[in-house]
Design an enzyme around this catalytic site. Structure first.
Site, short mmCIF file in Angstrom:
data_model
loop_
_atom_site.label_atom_id
_atom_site.label_comp_id
_atom_site.label_asym_id
_atom_site.label_seq_id
_atom_site.Cartn_x
_atom_site.Cartn_y
_atom_site.Cartn_z
N ASP A 14 50.04 46.13 49.89
CA ASP A 14 51.45 45.38 49.68
C ASP A 14 50.93 45.46 48.24
O ASP A 14 50.23 46.75 47.39
CB ASP A 14 50.15 43.39 49.67
N ASP B 276 50.42 44.99 44.25
CA ASP B 276 49.85 43.70 42.97
C ASP B 276 50.80 44.37 41.43
O ASP B 276 50.24 45.83 41.19
CB ASP B 276 48.36 43.27 42.81
N ASP C 31 36.57 44.70 40.78
CA ASP C 31 35.68 44.56 41.49
C ASP C 31 35.27 46.53 41.16
O ASP C 31 34.29 46.59 40.94
CB ASP C 31 35.57 44.17 42.74
P1 ATP Z 1 43.83 45.89 50.14
O1 ATP Z 1 45.38 45.23 49.46
O2 ATP Z 1 44.38 47.29 50.44
O3 ATP Z 1 43.15 44.88 51.25
P2 ATP Z 1 43.09 45.46 47.65
O4 ATP Z 1 41.94 46.07 46.76
O5 ATP Z 1 44.27 45.87 47.38
O6 ATP Z 1 43.18 46.19 48.98
P3 ATP Z 1 43.31 43.05 47.13
O7 ATP Z 1 42.52 41.60 47.80
O8 ATP Z 1 45.34 42.97 47.43
O9 ATP Z 1 42.44 44.28 47.73
O10 ATP Z 1 43.20 42.51 46.13
C1 ATP Z 1 43.64 42.94 44.88
C2 ATP Z 1 42.80 43.68 43.75
O11 ATP Z 1 42.48 42.45 42.78
C3 ATP Z 1 42.00 44.53 44.17
O12 ATP Z 1 42.49 45.77 44.15
C4 ATP Z 1 40.45 44.63 42.96
O13 ATP Z 1 41.20 45.37 41.63
C5 ATP Z 1 41.45 43.22 42.59
N1 ATP Z 1 40.33 42.13 43.37
C6 ATP Z 1 40.76 41.66 44.74
N2 ATP Z 1 39.64 40.79 44.98
C7 ATP Z 1 38.39 40.45 44.53
C8 ATP Z 1 36.90 40.46 43.42
N3 ATP Z 1 36.05 39.59 44.80
N4 ATP Z 1 36.14 40.92 42.21
C9 ATP Z 1 37.63 41.39 41.48
N5 ATP Z 1 38.28 41.27 41.54
C10 ATP Z 1 39.28 41.82 42.61
MG MG Z 2 45.64 45.16 48.20
#
Ligand code: ATP
Ligand code: MG
Length: 465
Positions: free
Chosen positions: A81, A83, A165
């Protein structure tokens, strides 16, 4: 895949002059990769995300793609996705997009909806520490153990970068000049293939223990290593996951196991003592009978192959395999206490599912088929000739049959039932079916025979005994 990625990263870094140190990233080191220093291209970015970025920019707001999408694009992977982070407030964003809605309790976010695609837009947020809570409890709130319960403190892009994170999840891409902004050393960690938590790992895990699971997920998915200080506190803090709402942990369990790299994820969770917090009953049953993990390993291998082949995977099947060792263990205990096998299975299934739901709240739409998969096993093994077609017509048949094969593949004895069902489904001719049915009639099935009782003739109304 990994070689391709490594090659790509080295190409990327051959452009970049100078390396940062391996130590914890410091707040002052902004590094900007200009368009010719990276290979993220707008061609690989969703049109809808580009529209949202353009609109925010044209109204004078900063707007960046950030998180997993930039990480994955830099690694030549398909982002799940897109963001966006911006300095516009949620209310402003909402007013700019008619097709948007405000969501989120812990964090206020905007979803801009384009048919099936949702672009998540978040206002830059600052991290803040537990000691600040007493000053303004309306914007942030921590639990006694340091967990963030509410977090709506807005900030600058740099604040936003440091509250994320991992360093590799904190890279910002702007369409204004196609550059990538790196505040936390994420570019270096991409080159070194490291998952590194931003800030003090103990504090960051205490703020949100799910970060421990995310660390494992990204390590497994990307084939990266955990940086030493990111890895060190995990085993000791693993118990904090017990305080996380079970609905969130259910979602996280699916992300961990149903998005690729599941087998690897399983080994890492066990190594870091996180598995116990997610699947306590399975963990306990494997202590007594380690061989029983074979069904889990095989299920996860199959899951990974299906995902690679773009085939669907179902949470019910995954949970059926994950909890099977716990189910067998409890069934055996009940049977030892004299409970008949069919009731033992019923009782054990109810108990194992109820216990697991305390950890990961499996919704009913999955617990029902999960239970059916288990209950079908003895029927598929027994193969009562009268019930063959009825079993075949059940919606859960396919999953239950796959589960039977999985059990056999994992060393369980099911009296050749898997092969029989395969042959039966593959035979299209009536005479072939006939042969297979005859096989059933002729096999020695004393338990079946014992059960077959002659029916008493029905009493006719009006007759006396
Ligand atoms: P994917 O969507 O491929 O699983 P992602 O890194 O995009 O991985 P998401 O859950 O979509 O994960 O979160 C988007 C972003 O938000 C992350 O890349 C990170 O920067 C931030 N984020 C998500 N969860 C947390 C958390 N628990 N603590 C701090 N930052 C977070
Ligand atoms: Mg994501």
């Amino acid at each position: 895949m990994k070689d391709k990625r490594t090659g790509f990263i080295h190409r990327l870094f051959s452009y970049v002059v100078g390396k940062q140190s391996d130590t914890q990233p410091s707040a002052s080191k902004l590094r900007i990769l200009s368009r010719d220093q990276h290979t993220v291209s707008s061609r690989h970015i969703s049109d809808n995300a580009l529209k949202v970025l353009c609109r925010l920019n044209s109204h004078g707001y900063q707007a960046y793609l950030v998180g997993g999408c930039i990480r994955d694009l830099m690694l030549d992977l398909h982002p799940k996705d897109f963001d966006i982070a911006t300095d516009a407030t949620p209310e402003k964003i909402r007013s700019l997009f008619r097709n948007s809605r405000i969501i989120g309790r812990r964090f206020k976010l905007i979803h801009v909806v384009f048919g099936r695609e949702v672009i998540e837009v978040a206002t830059f947020r600052a991290s803040h520490h537990a000691e600040n809570d007493e000053h303004d409890s309306s914007v942030s709130h921590h639990s006694k153990k340091g967990r963030i319960l509410r977090d709506n403190v807005y900030g600058t892009i740099e604040d936003d970068a440091f509250r994320r994170d991992f360093t590799i999840n904190s890279l910002y891409y702007t369409i204004s000049d196609s550059s990538i902004h790196d505040f936390c050393g994420g570019v270096q960690d991409m080159e070194d293939q490291l998952i590194r938590l931003i800030g003090d790992p103990v504090i960051r895990y205490r703020e949100d223990p799910v970060r421990m699971l995310r660390a494992i997920r990204f390590a497994a998915k990307l084939n990266f290593q955990l940086a030493d200080d990111t890895a060190a506190p995990i085993s000791q803090l693993a118990h904090l996951l017990k305080d996380i709402p079970s609905a969130r942990l259910f979602d996280e369990s699916l992300k961990l196991f149903l998005s690729g790299g599941a087998e690897n994820t399983y080994y890492l969770l066990r190594d870091y003592q996180l598995f116990d917090s997610l699947f306590p009953a399975t963990h306990a049953s494997l202590k007594d009978a380690p061989d029983r993990q074979q069904i889990i390993v095989n299920a996860l291998r199959n899951t990974d192959l299906r995902i690679e082949a773009d085939k669907p995977v179902t949470p019910a099947f995954f949970y059926a395999a994950m909890l099977w060792p716990a189910l067998i263990c409890l069934c055996e205990r009940y049977e030892k206490d004299g409970v008949p096998p069919a009731s033992a299975l019923q009782q054990a299934a109810t108990e194992v599912i109820a216990q697991q739901c305390k950890q990961t709240a499996i919704p009913r739409r999955f617990t029902i088929p999960l239970r059916e998969i288990w209950e079908m096993q003895s029927r598929l093994e027994r193969r009562q000739p009268r019930r063959i077609d009825e079993l075949l017509s059940r919606p859960v048949f396919r999953a239950a049959y796959d589960f039977l094969l999985l059990r056999e593949q994992s060393g369980e004895q099911a009296s050749g039932a898997g092969q029989w069902w395969t042959d039966y489904q593959e035979s299209s001719q009536d005479d072939e079916h006939q042969v297979l049915m005859e096989q059933l009639h002729s096999r020695s099935a004393p338990s079946d025979k014992r059960k077959r009782r002659r029916r008493r003739p029905r009493k006719r109304p009006g007759t006396t005994v």
